[in-house]
Design a protein around this motif. Structure first.
Motif, PDB file in Angstrom:
ATOM      1  N   GLU A 190       0.826  -1.199   0.000  1.00 58.75           N
ATOM      2  CA  GLU A 190       0.000   0.000   0.000  1.00 58.75           C
ATOM      3  C   GLU A 190       0.868   1.260   0.000  1.00 58.75           C
ATOM      4  OE1 GLU A 190      -3.201   0.285  -0.282  1.00 58.75           O
ATOM      5  OE2 GLU A 190      -3.646  -1.863  -0.284  1.00 58.75           O
ATOM      6  N   LYS A 191       1.967   1.209   0.731  1.00 59.21           N
ATOM      7  CA  LYS A 191       2.877   2.354   0.735  1.00 59.21           C
ATOM      8  C   LYS A 191       3.473   2.587  -0.654  1.00 59.21           C
ATOM      9  CE  LYS A 191       4.188   1.846   5.601  1.00 59.21           C
ATOM     10  NZ  LYS A 191       5.278   1.610   6.570  1.00 59.21           N
ATOM     11  N   VAL A 192       3.786   1.498  -1.336  1.00 59.31           N
ATOM     12  CA  VAL A 192       4.311   1.626  -2.696  1.00 59.31           C
ATOM     13  C   VAL A 192       3.279   2.289  -3.596  1.00 59.31           C
ATOM     14  CG1 VAL A 192       5.073   0.340  -4.725  1.00 59.31           C
ATOM     15  CG2 VAL A 192       5.911  -0.304  -2.472  1.00 59.31           C
ATOM     16  N   LEU A 193       2.016   1.890  -3.437  1.00 53.73           N
ATOM     17  CA  LEU A 193       0.962   2.483  -4.255  1.00 53.73           C
ATOM     18  C   LEU A 193       0.785   3.968  -3.954  1.00 53.73           C
ATOM     19  CD1 LEU A 193      -1.772  -0.304  -4.236  1.00 53.73           C
ATOM     20  CD2 LEU A 193      -0.212   0.321  -6.079  1.00 53.73           C
ATOM     21  N   VAL A 194       0.925   4.345  -2.689  1.00 52.33           N
ATOM     22  CA  VAL A 194       0.818   5.758  -2.326  1.00 52.33           C
ATOM     23  C   VAL A 194       1.911   6.564  -3.009  1.00 52.33           C
ATOM     24  CG1 VAL A 194       0.996   7.404  -0.432  1.00 52.33           C
ATOM     25  CG2 VAL A 194      -0.328   5.319  -0.132  1.00 52.33           C
ATOM     26  N   VAL A 195       3.137   6.056  -2.965  1.00 53.65           N
ATOM     27  CA  VAL A 195       4.254   6.753  -3.606  1.00 53.65           C
ATOM     28  C   VAL A 195       4.038   6.826  -5.112  1.00 53.65           C
ATOM     29  CG1 VAL A 195       6.740   6.696  -4.032  1.00 53.65           C
ATOM     30  CG2 VAL A 195       5.851   6.132  -1.770  1.00 53.65           C
ATOM     31  N   GLU A 196       3.575   5.748  -5.697  1.00 60.59           N
ATOM     32  CA  GLU A 196       3.335   5.749  -7.142  1.00 60.59           C
ATOM     33  C   GLU A 196       2.251   6.749  -7.519  1.00 60.59           C
ATOM     34  OE1 GLU A 196       4.971   4.129  -9.521  1.00 60.59           O
ATOM     35  OE2 GLU A 196       6.358   3.359  -8.005  1.00 60.59           O
ATOM     36  N   ARG A 197       1.230   6.828  -6.695  1.00 62.24           N
ATOM     37  CA  ARG A 197       0.142   7.768  -6.988  1.00 62.24           C
ATOM     38  C   ARG A 197       0.656   9.207  -6.937  1.00 62.24           C
ATOM     39  NH1 ARG A 197      -2.905  10.728  -3.734  1.00 62.24           N
ATOM     40  NH2 ARG A 197      -2.133   9.652  -1.895  1.00 62.24           N
ATOM     41  N   ILE A 236       3.799  10.236  -7.382  1.00 62.02           N
ATOM     42  CA  ILE A 236       4.701  10.458  -8.511  1.00 62.02           C
ATOM     43  C   ILE A 236       3.906  10.713  -9.790  1.00 62.02           C
ATOM     44  CG2 ILE A 236       6.384   9.306 -10.006  1.00 62.02           C
ATOM     45  CD1 ILE A 236       7.552   7.969  -7.565  1.00 62.02           C
ATOM     46  N   GLU A 237       2.833   9.972  -9.961  1.00 59.09           N
ATOM     47  CA  GLU A 237       2.025  10.137 -11.164  1.00 59.09           C
ATOM     48  C   GLU A 237       1.268  11.460 -11.151  1.00 59.09           C
ATOM     49  OE1 GLU A 237      -1.559   7.791 -13.550  1.00 59.09           O
ATOM     50  OE2 GLU A 237      -0.687   6.964 -11.713  1.00 59.09           O
ATOM     51  N   SER A 238       0.705  11.818 -10.001  1.00 56.83           N
ATOM     52  CA  SER A 238      -0.090  13.043  -9.934  1.00 56.83           C
ATOM     53  C   SER A 238       0.763  14.296 -10.083  1.00 56.83           C
ATOM     54  CB  SER A 238      -0.849  13.099  -8.604  1.00 56.83           C
ATOM     55  OG  SER A 238       0.060  13.156  -7.519  1.00 56.83           O
ATOM     56  N   LEU A 239       2.032  14.232  -9.651  1.00 58.75           N
ATOM     57  CA  LEU A 239       2.927  15.382  -9.764  1.00 58.75           C
ATOM     58  C   LEU A 239       3.720  15.377 -11.062  1.00 58.75           C
ATOM     59  CD1 LEU A 239       4.333  15.569  -6.112  1.00 58.75           C
ATOM     60  CD2 LEU A 239       2.667  17.091  -7.179  1.00 58.75           C
ATOM     61  N   GLY A 240       3.528  14.375 -11.897  1.00 57.10           N
ATOM     62  CA  GLY A 240       4.225  14.331 -13.170  1.00 57.10           C
ATOM     63  C   GLY A 240       5.716  14.120 -13.043  1.00 57.10           C
ATOM     64  N   LEU A 241       6.104  13.236 -12.135  1.00 57.56           N
ATOM     65  CA  LEU A 241       7.532  12.992 -11.872  1.00 57.56           C
ATOM     66  C   LEU A 241       7.992  11.644 -12.411  1.00 57.56           C
ATOM     67  CD1 LEU A 241       7.632  14.227  -8.157  1.00 57.56           C
ATOM     68  CD2 LEU A 241       8.308  15.499 -10.197  1.00 57.56           C
ATOM     69  N   GLN A 242       7.224  11.009 -13.295  1.00 60.19           N
ATOM     70  CA  GLN A 242       7.596   9.681 -13.765  1.00 60.19           C
ATOM     71  C   GLN A 242       8.919   9.690 -14.514  1.00 60.19           C
ATOM     72  OE1 GLN A 242       4.726  11.255 -14.333  1.00 60.19           O
ATOM     73  NE2 GLN A 242       2.946   9.884 -14.280  1.00 60.19           N
ATOM     74  N   ALA A 243       9.141  10.708 -15.315  1.00 65.16           N
ATOM     75  CA  ALA A 243      10.339  10.717 -16.161  1.00 65.16           C
ATOM     76  C   ALA A 243      11.615  10.934 -15.367  1.00 65.16           C
ATOM     77  CB  ALA A 243      10.209  11.799 -17.237  1.00 65.16           C
ATOM     78  N   ARG A 264      -3.375  21.062  -9.758  1.00 65.97           N
ATOM     79  CA  ARG A 264      -4.272  19.942 -10.079  1.00 65.97           C
ATOM     80  C   ARG A 264      -4.004  18.761  -9.170  1.00 65.97           C
ATOM     81  NH1 ARG A 264      -3.732  21.571 -15.645  1.00 65.97           N
ATOM     82  NH2 ARG A 264      -1.944  20.162 -15.883  1.00 65.97           N
ATOM     83  N   ALA A 265      -2.730  18.505  -8.872  1.00 64.71           N
ATOM     84  CA  ALA A 265      -2.400  17.421  -7.948  1.00 64.71           C
ATOM     85  C   ALA A 265      -2.943  17.707  -6.552  1.00 64.71           C
ATOM     86  CB  ALA A 265      -0.881  17.226  -7.898  1.00 64.71           C
ATOM     87  N   LEU A 266      -2.872  18.954  -6.130  1.00 60.23           N
ATOM     88  CA  LEU A 266      -3.403  19.305  -4.809  1.00 60.23           C
ATOM     89  C   LEU A 266      -4.924  19.205  -4.789  1.00 60.23           C
ATOM     90  CD1 LEU A 266      -1.113  22.362  -3.966  1.00 60.23           C
ATOM     91  CD2 LEU A 266      -0.955  20.042  -3.061  1.00 60.23           C
ATOM     92  N   VAL A 296       8.824  17.950  -6.021  1.00 67.52           N
ATOM     93  CA  VAL A 296       9.314  16.930  -5.079  1.00 67.52           C
ATOM     94  C   VAL A 296       9.170  17.431  -3.648  1.00 67.52           C
ATOM     95  CG1 VAL A 296      11.339  15.618  -4.347  1.00 67.52           C
ATOM     96  CG2 VAL A 296      10.901  15.969  -6.772  1.00 67.52           C
ATOM     97  N   ASN A 297       9.426  18.714  -3.445  1.00 73.99           N
ATOM     98  CA  ASN A 297       9.266  19.309  -2.118  1.00 73.99           C
ATOM     99  C   ASN A 297       7.837  19.161  -1.610  1.00 73.99           C
ATOM    100  OD1 ASN A 297      10.068  20.802   0.169  1.00 73.99           O
ATOM    101  ND2 ASN A 297       9.371  22.700  -0.767  1.00 73.99           N
ATOM    102  N   VAL A 298       6.874  19.347  -2.491  1.00 72.74           N
ATOM    103  CA  VAL A 298       5.467  19.159  -2.121  1.00 72.74           C
ATOM    104  C   VAL A 298       5.151  17.673  -1.953  1.00 72.74           C
ATOM    105  CG1 VAL A 298       3.078  19.544  -2.862  1.00 72.74           C
ATOM    106  CG2 VAL A 298       4.828  21.291  -3.284  1.00 72.74           C
ATOM    107  N   GLY A 299       5.733  16.845  -2.821  1.00 73.00           N
ATOM    108  CA  GLY A 299       5.449  15.417  -2.747  1.00 73.00           C
ATOM    109  C   GLY A 299       5.895  14.775  -1.450  1.00 73.00           C
ATOM    110  N   LEU A 300       6.917  15.327  -0.792  1.00 72.57           N
ATOM    111  CA  LEU A 300       7.368  14.780   0.493  1.00 72.57           C
ATOM    112  C   LEU A 300       6.258  14.816   1.538  1.00 72.57           C
ATOM    113  CD1 LEU A 300      10.974  16.283   0.815  1.00 72.57           C
ATOM    114  CD2 LEU A 300      10.336  13.944   0.248  1.00 72.57           C
ATOM    115  N   GLU A 301       5.370  15.802   1.429  1.00 73.06           N
ATOM    116  CA  GLU A 301       4.248  15.880   2.367  1.00 73.06           C
ATOM    117  C   GLU A 301       3.030  15.130   1.857  1.00 73.06           C
ATOM    118  OE1 GLU A 301       4.819  17.213   5.270  1.00 73.06           O
ATOM    119  OE2 GLU A 301       6.831  17.794   4.623  1.00 73.06           O
TER     120      GLU A 301
END
Length: 1091
Positions: A593-600, A602-609, A663-665, A631-636
């Motif tokens: 579940e934690k992996v899925l949270v991180v993946e979500r 990364i996807e919502s912030l457009g950090l896949q590449a 949009r991610a927020l 990334v700074n926002v994604g940490l939270e």
């Protein structure tokens, strides 16, 4: 000059003479014989007598000379066990014709000789002669190197203090003995010395190899034997010279090729295989080993320097791909199982849906569809779409399910129509969900609500049946609603308002924007909400979920994104997010579940590449600034907060990046997250994406707080209309800045806007604000809720002293509040149990270890500098036998301390901001500190080896490699702890300066030798770690000196205040100092941190 020894040591040399007294037992039976059996019996008798003596006087020796003699038997046997070669005794007995005992020194004479090692009260340092050698008469035998026979029979075993009269049959001192000046008796030379008869140098008149001259007026007088045995500086001519070895005190042999002989050697030692030892070598040249070790270490460091990044990057890519495949598999399997279960149940019970289900799904088309609702007159909930009076097809849900299953990748979205008014209020803005995963997430959230409602009514709805049948555990975030009433912040010491009379509410599921001109208190407002406003006096109320509780109690589910991008630059994007998720998500949440949270995220912030790219630092380029901000926002975001506060998250971003972030927020807001952020000049498109708008004026006054779509309507009611093609927030901020002048016909100025807002909402207005507002009369009988503030202002400007005193008070109050915040404890009301200290320690340990591997080049440079320091000091600071290598070890203590401290500063000095952010979010400070210290232990173990690989092989001291390594290991451990304190307590610049000054100053204090001031300096030096390290080094080297070196060893240790028994004590003190320093560093870290 002679070494200074304690007065109590005067009796000690009598040990030697008491043993030698027994040598003369039965001289006529032994000395006249040269057979092997007679010599063997003589040797056994000597050894037996010496053993008896040491057993009697061992305790006295330990008591008087315990600081320089540990093993009495070993040390005295090494100096006076002549059983291997008694030739010098045989020759002396034959020369003296059997009266050896009458020429041996008694205890009283030994005491007189011992006085020569101690300065008297008058400061003189000469030997007081006996009655035969006074200042008025100087008979034969009083000159150095001569001895006389006693007039009467002398009992050498007597403990009388009287010096016997010796004036009969004066002869030169025997070989292997020395006869001090002013005494007329003989003392045997210790092993390791060479005491032949002296020969007169007619040119200089000196008896060589000694330093004395013939008595004046007696040119026909002959030279005697040796005249002194003391330390190496006073009697170097007695010591067996370097390059030679002396198996006996009367024999000196040159060292052979392949062997080396140090000063005072009794045998030659074989050189190592690669060492070069020419004939008469005083030491072996083992620099070849040093060169080999140096070359090997340099080669290894070069490999690490060039390959560490590539190896680590390849490994991380493989792990990232593995995690990505696992996450994709888990995501697909969970979605497939959930959809299949819901589809099967829905098909079986589609007929009865119209009585309970309150939602309909319809495929969106280009034309507006004819929506069919599920409902009946008997339905408990109002049917969706009944306002249009159209019947809904009861099989519509089954058709939609089949449609989604057959074409799940259809780009068209779905409309979700909600009939319940309460549900409609909490629906997402626009109510359009565009992906399959989003519609299921929203649908199952509503299913969970219906299930809870049905359980209360004891009538389980059909949607509840779906949820139970599919056995899906729906995780729901707790919501946080923050209400603030009449919130005022006043700067302590200056009585200045930073925020005043702010009233409003932040709702879950909504995104609020805080805007205003510079100095309006936007960041202060966020600090007040999070309880981090230090140095301020706070009044008013802040309610969390309707209760007046500390918001710090919810810090585990509150995310705060600082204005600066505080992200670990030597970690990848995914590693930063994954670490935050592991430490801050619930401990019982499965790893999948934690992996899925991180993946979500990364996807919502457009950090896949860029998920596998290093974030980068100032020295090393990484991702772009906009990506770093995300990334700074994604940490939270990865910790799934209930309240997310952001300080200028769009600063420095372009319009497209800002929209992507917002949009991610907004998708986070769909989860019920309460989001509040500070913004500067957003675009119109970005502004319209917010739900609520908070506009602050200078001084922290509220101008507007409400929905975004009503802000223009509110200002229009006052006659303030936004011109065409002008961004509303920019226009409002320009008005508050005074850039845009309001028309006088409006009857309001920009300073009156906060009061207008307070009156518009019926909030109490402070009296001074009413009086200062032009064109507004103060209502009679009304006062301020705060109490009327004094309107009388002091027209006189405050003096310089007054301003300085206010600044000092403000600074003190801020420090006091910071300390209070650091130690303030509050009950945890977040209902989230994060991983414990041990688990966080493991996570921190993995992160710090990974960072150290990526910093391998810096570590390699540190080791290379240590290698060069060891090479230089080992070559230049050669070991001196006179000081037992104290000079080289002094430079070693300074160099190792300095280099180790500067390297250890990087552990905490560069990560202060990261620690402050992580600790404020609830991460364990103890786990953070221990992980740093644990990883630094690697350098603590390696650095002594690196330094010794050069220093030892080029310096070649007598002490062992193991002893030197143990001392250096404890020294590096100690100075590393001290460096932690400097790095945490001071800024990087001053910390580096103190790291350089401390070892130099403390070493000077530890080696200070001024007799007048030493009494006071000694107490200070005993507290210096440099003194402990230097003492341990000298002791480890001094205990290797024996035989003729005894007096030199005792004199050097006494002069410096060292003790051979203190070696383990010095190591222990270094370790204890390292532990205390780490405790102090940890205390400073949790005490002086910024929030």
């Amino acid at each position: 000059m002679m070494m200074n020894l304690p007065i109590k040591t005067r009796k000690v040399p009598f040990v030697v003479f008491f043993v030698l007294i027994n040598f003369t037992v039965g001289p006529k039976l032994v000395f006249g014989q040269s057979s092997g059996s007679g010599m063997e019996i003589f040797s056994q008798e000597i050894y037996r007598s010496m053993s008896n003596y040491t057993s009697v006087f061992k305790n006295a020796i330990k008591r008087e000379l315990g600081y320089c003699i540990l093993d009495v038997d070993a040390d005295w046997d090494g100096a006076f066990n002549f059983t291997k070669d008694l030739t010098f005794l045989t020759i002396c007995a034959q020369q003296l014709k059997g009266d050896l005992t009458q020429r041996m020194c008694t205890e009283a004479e030994i005491l007189a000789y011992g006085q020569g090692f101690t300065k008297g009260k008058s400061g003189t340092n000469f030997l007081k002669p006996n009655i035969n050698c006074n200042l008025s008469s100087w008979v034969n035998g009083c000159e150095p190197g001569w001895a006389c026979k006693a007039d009467k029979k002398v009992d050498v075993d007597s403990i009388k203090k009287d010096i016997p009269v010796r004036s009969v049959d004066c002869q030169p001192c025997c070989e292997g003995f020395f006869c001090p000046r002013g005494l007329t008796c003989m003392i045997p030379c210790p092993l390791g010395s060479y005491c032949p008869r002296a020969e007169l140098n007619k040119t200089s008149g000196i008896c060589e190899p000694y330093r004395y001259q013939l008595p004046p007026g007696k040119p026909n007088h002959t030279c005697g034997g040796a005249d002194i045995w003391a330390d190496i500086a006073s009697s170097s001519e007695v010591f067996c010279s370097a390059g030679s070895f002396c198996p006996s005190t009367i024999v000196k042999n040159p060292c052979s090729k392949g062997y080396y002989c140090r000063t005072g050697s009794t045998s030659q030692e074989r050189c190592f295989r690669l060492a070069s030892c020419e004939p008469k070598s005083s030491n072996q040249n083992i620099t070849a080993y040093g060169v080999l070790v140096f070359a090997g270490l340099c080669f290894l460091l070069i490999i690490i320097y060039n390959c560490s990044d590539q190896v680590l990057a390849t490994r991380e890519r493989r792990q990232a791909k593995s995690r990505e495949r696992a996450a994709q598999s888990v995501r697909e399997s969970q979605a497939r199982e959930k959809w299949k279960s819901a589809k099967d149940i829905a098909k079986k019970h589609a007929v009865g849906l119209q009585s309970q289900l309150s939602r309909t799904f319809s495929r969106k088309t280009s034309k507006k569809p004819d929506l069919k609702g599920f409902g009946s007159k008997d339905s408990a909930l109002p049917p969706a779409g009944t306002s249009k009076g159209k019947k809904k097809d009861k099989n519509n849900l089954s058709k939609i399910i089949n449609d989604i299953e057959e074409n799940p990748d259809n780009p068209e979205g779905f409309n979700v129509q909600i009939g319940d008014k309460n549900v409609k209020k909490q629906a997402p803005r626009g109510k359009q969900l565009h992906t399959q995963s989003q519609i299921f997430k929203y649908a199952y959230g509503q299913i969970e609500k219906e299930k809870a409602l049905a359980e209360q009514n004891k009538n389980l709805t059909f949607s509840g049946v779906i949820s139970m049948a599919s056995d899906i555990d729906i995780r729901k975030r707790p919501t946080i609603e923050v209400a603030f009433k009449d919130l005022t912040l006043t700067l302590k010491g200056k009585n200045k308002h930073l925020l005043r009379c702010v009233t409003g509410k932040l709702y879950p599921g909504r995104v609020s924007a805080v805007m205003g001109p510079s100095g309006a208190g936007k960041t202060t407002f966020l600090s007040a909400l999070t309880g981090k406003a230090a140095g301020c006096h706070t009044t008013g109320q802040v309610l969390v979920n309707g209760q007046e509780s500390s918001i710090r109690s919810y810090k585990k589910i509150i995310g705060f994104v600082p204005q600066d991008d505080i992200v670990h630059g030597n970690l990848t994007v995914e590693e930063n997010l994954w670490f935050s998720a592991r430490c801050r998500l619930s401990a019982d949440l499965p790893k999948e579940e934690k992996v899925l949270v991180v993946e979500r995220v990364i996807e919502s912030l457009g950090l896949q590449a860029i998920r596998d790219s290093l974030v980068g630092t100032v020295e090393k380029r990484g991702i772009s600034g906009g990506q770093r901000k995300r990334v700074n926002v994604g940490l939270e975001m990865v910790m799934e907060p209930s309240l997310l506060i952001l300080d200028e998250p769009t600063s420095g971003l372009d319009s497209s990046s800002s929209q992507l972030l917002l949009r991610a927020l907004r998708r986070e807001a769909l989860e019920g997250v309460n989001i509040c952020m500070v913004l500067h000049q957003p675009s119109y498109t970005l502004f319209k994406m917010f739900d609520d708008f908070i506009l602050l004026a200078k001084g922290g006054l509220t101008v507007y707080h409400g929905p975004v779509n009503k802000v223009e309507e509110y200002f229009s009611s006052m006659g303030i209309n936004v011109p065409d093609r002008v961004n509303p927030p920019d226009y409002f901020i320009d008005i508050l800045e005074g850039i845009v002048k309001l028309s006088p016909s409006l009857g309001v100025t920009y300073k009156q806007l906060p009061v207008r807002w307070m009156l518009h909402n019926g909030y109490p207005v402070p009296m001074d604000m009413l009086q200062s507002a032009e064109g507004m009369a103060t209502p009679s009988g009304e006062g301020s809720s705060h109490g009327a503030a004094s309107s009388a202002q002091n027209d006189e400007a405050p003096s310089f002293a007054g301003e300085l005193w206010q600044d000092v008070k403000c600074h003190v109050e801020m420090k006091k509040d910071n300390l209070h915040l650091n130690f303030l404890s509050s009950n945890d009301l977040s209902d989230r149990k994060t991983p414990g200290v041990f688990n966080q320690y493991k996570y921190f340990l993995g992160r710090v270890g990974k960072q150290r591997l990526r910093e391998a080049r810096t570590q390699a440079v540190d080791f290379l500098i240590l290698l060069l320091a060891g090479l230089c000091l080992g070559t230049l600071a050669k070991v001196s036998d006179e000081s037992f290598g104290a000079t080289g070890y002094t430079y070693t203590v300074i160099a190792v301390s300095l280099l180790s401290k500067i390297a250890a500063l990087r552990s905490f000095s560069l990560d202060k901001l990261h620690y402050w952010r992580e600790s404020s979010s609830g991460m364990s400070s103890l786990a953070y500190f221990l992980s740093k210290d644990t990883v630094d232990h690697f350098s603590t173990v390696i650095k002594p080896l690196v330094y010794l690989s050069m220093f030892y092989f080029f310096n070649n001291p007598r002490s062992s490699v193991t002893d030197n390594y143990m001392v250096l290991l404890c020294l590096v451990y100690c100075v590393t702890g001290i460096a932690y304190v400097l790095a945490i307590f001071l800024q990087p610049g001053p910390a580096q300066l103190w790291s350089v000054l401390l070892p130099v100053v403390l070493t000077l204090v530890a080696t200070y030798d001024n007799q007048e001031d030493s009494k006071y300096v000694k107490y200070i030096s005993d507290l210096c770690y440099t003194k402990w390290a230097l003492e341990a080094f000298v002791i480890s080297n001094a205990k290797r000196y024996a035989g003729v070196w005894l007096i030199s060893r005792c004199g050097a240790l006494y002069a410096n205040g060292y003790d051979l028994k203190h070696w383990y004590q010095c190591l222990g003190l270094l370790i204890v100092m390292g532990i205390i320093s780490r405790i102090l560093a940890f205390f400073c870290m949790i005490t002086f941190q910024k929030k």
